[in-house]
Design a protein around this motif. Sequence first.
Motif, PDB file in Angstrom:
ATOM      1  N   ALA A   3       0.851  -1.166   0.048  1.00 33.38           N
ATOM      2  CA  ALA A   3       0.097   0.033   0.114  1.00 33.38           C
ATOM      3  C   ALA A   3       0.927   1.336  -0.022  1.00 33.38           C
ATOM      4  O   ALA A   3       0.670   2.208  -0.705  1.00 33.38           O
ATOM      5  CB  ALA A   3      -1.005   0.012   1.094  1.00 33.38           C
ATOM      6  N   GLY A   6       2.176   1.645  -3.382  1.00 33.89           N
ATOM      7  CA  GLY A   6       1.085   2.293  -4.287  1.00 33.89           C
ATOM      8  C   GLY A   6       0.877   3.494  -4.199  1.00 33.89           C
ATOM      9  O   GLY A   6       0.483   4.429  -5.159  1.00 33.89           O
ATOM     10  N   PHE A   7       0.785   3.884  -2.804  1.00 30.30           N
ATOM     11  CA  PHE A   7       0.448   5.418  -2.514  1.00 30.30           C
ATOM     12  C   PHE A   7       1.620   6.428  -3.102  1.00 30.30           C
ATOM     13  O   PHE A   7       1.326   7.219  -3.878  1.00 30.30           O
ATOM     14  CB  PHE A   7       0.828   5.833  -1.103  1.00 30.30           C
ATOM     15  N   TYR A  10       0.974   6.570  -6.691  1.00 30.40           N
ATOM     16  CA  TYR A  10       0.015   7.462  -7.161  1.00 30.40           C
ATOM     17  C   TYR A  10       0.479   8.853  -7.135  1.00 30.40           C
ATOM     18  O   TYR A  10      -0.174   9.660  -7.839  1.00 30.40           O
ATOM     19  CB  TYR A  10      -1.213   7.129  -6.315  1.00 30.40           C
ATOM     20  N   TRP A 193      -2.109  -5.146 -10.073  1.00 31.47           N
ATOM     21  CA  TRP A 193      -2.836  -3.838  -9.946  1.00 31.47           C
ATOM     22  C   TRP A 193      -4.278  -4.104  -9.619  1.00 31.47           C
ATOM     23  O   TRP A 193      -5.254  -3.993 -10.590  1.00 31.47           O
ATOM     24  CB  TRP A 193      -2.632  -2.886 -11.342  1.00 31.47           C
ATOM     25  N   ASN A 196      -9.654  -0.978  -7.802  1.00 28.00           N
ATOM     26  CA  ASN A 196     -10.360  -0.420  -6.369  1.00 28.00           C
ATOM     27  C   ASN A 196      -9.286  -0.613  -5.216  1.00 28.00           C
ATOM     28  O   ASN A 196      -9.668  -0.722  -4.237  1.00 28.00           O
ATOM     29  CB  ASN A 196     -11.648  -0.604  -5.966  1.00 28.00           C
ATOM     30  N   SER A 197      -8.022  -0.425  -5.509  1.00 23.46           N
ATOM     31  CA  SER A 197      -7.069  -0.559  -4.220  1.00 23.46           C
ATOM     32  C   SER A 197      -5.873   0.316  -4.639  1.00 23.46           C
ATOM     33  O   SER A 197      -5.458   0.433  -5.651  1.00 23.46           O
ATOM     34  CB  SER A 197      -6.503  -2.148  -4.291  1.00 23.46           C
ATOM     35  N   VAL A 198      -5.294   0.765  -3.558  1.00 23.47           N
ATOM     36  CA  VAL A 198      -4.262   1.600  -3.551  1.00 23.47           C
ATOM     37  C   VAL A 198      -3.005   0.804  -3.749  1.00 23.47           C
ATOM     38  O   VAL A 198      -2.072   0.809  -4.478  1.00 23.47           O
ATOM     39  CB  VAL A 198      -3.957   2.654  -2.372  1.00 23.47           C
ATOM     40  N   LYS A 200      -0.145  -1.848  -4.750  1.00 23.90           N
ATOM     41  CA  LYS A 200       0.358  -2.570  -6.004  1.00 23.90           C
ATOM     42  C   LYS A 200       1.242  -3.813  -5.576  1.00 23.90           C
ATOM     43  O   LYS A 200       2.020  -3.391  -4.761  1.00 23.90           O
ATOM     44  CB  LYS A 200       1.095  -1.575  -6.819  1.00 23.90           C
TER      45      LYS A 200
END
Length: 240
Positions: A3, A6-7, A10, A193, A196-198, A200
């Motif tokens: 997470a 992933g953040f 993003y 990926w 609907n999930s942050v 990766k």
Amino acid sequence: MDAIRGFCFYVVLGVTVIFLSLAALLAAPFTNEVWRYEKLCRPWAKFILRTLEVICGVHVKVEGWENMPEATSAHVVLAKHQSAWDPFWLGAYLPARASFLYKKSLHWIPVVGWLIWSMNMLAIDRSQGRSAFQNFMSKGPEYLRRGWWICLFPEGTRVPPGESWPLKTGGARFAVAHGVPILPIAHNAGRCWPKNSVAKHPGTITVVIGKPIETVGREPHELTESLRTWFAETEERISR
């Protein structure tokens, strides 16, 4: 950890898409869609995929490169849709420019919507019902003549790995009506990926490029069923 990675990804995605959108809008009065696609959007899509690899450990393996047609031949691309990863790879690596069929309402999304609007792709108003499809049928051939490949996700929504979803026949109907081959593309991107999930997840996405399917004399529903079977069998094989 996935997470957090992933953040961070993003953050890079969000910052760069702002600059990309501004560049595309500022360039719009002086350039055409081809220039903006090749000079702005395609390099950015490749950069995002590289960023995903560096930050999140998501690699890509491609099977069937020999099946990829030349950019000069018109094709309708029908691809699996498991996450937001799909348009990045198609936009980056299809040899021809990819014109996606999408909901016109996306134009209202700040920044991203403006970018999509500036590229003048195939937007449809789903509230118009059947007339929206007829609008696509009439406008699509002009994009093919201008050297764009039309890209659709026949599932109509992002479908998580291992789940099946009825395929819409619109892509096959368009291809049959205009005698254009279908290029099928499957992958398992949803494992790295997720929808609907942050987060990766590190791993390797396998992309499978199928052999182009001739559509002359074929029936759209039969083509769609053949594609559904190929999607299911291919996903099962690459997910083992």
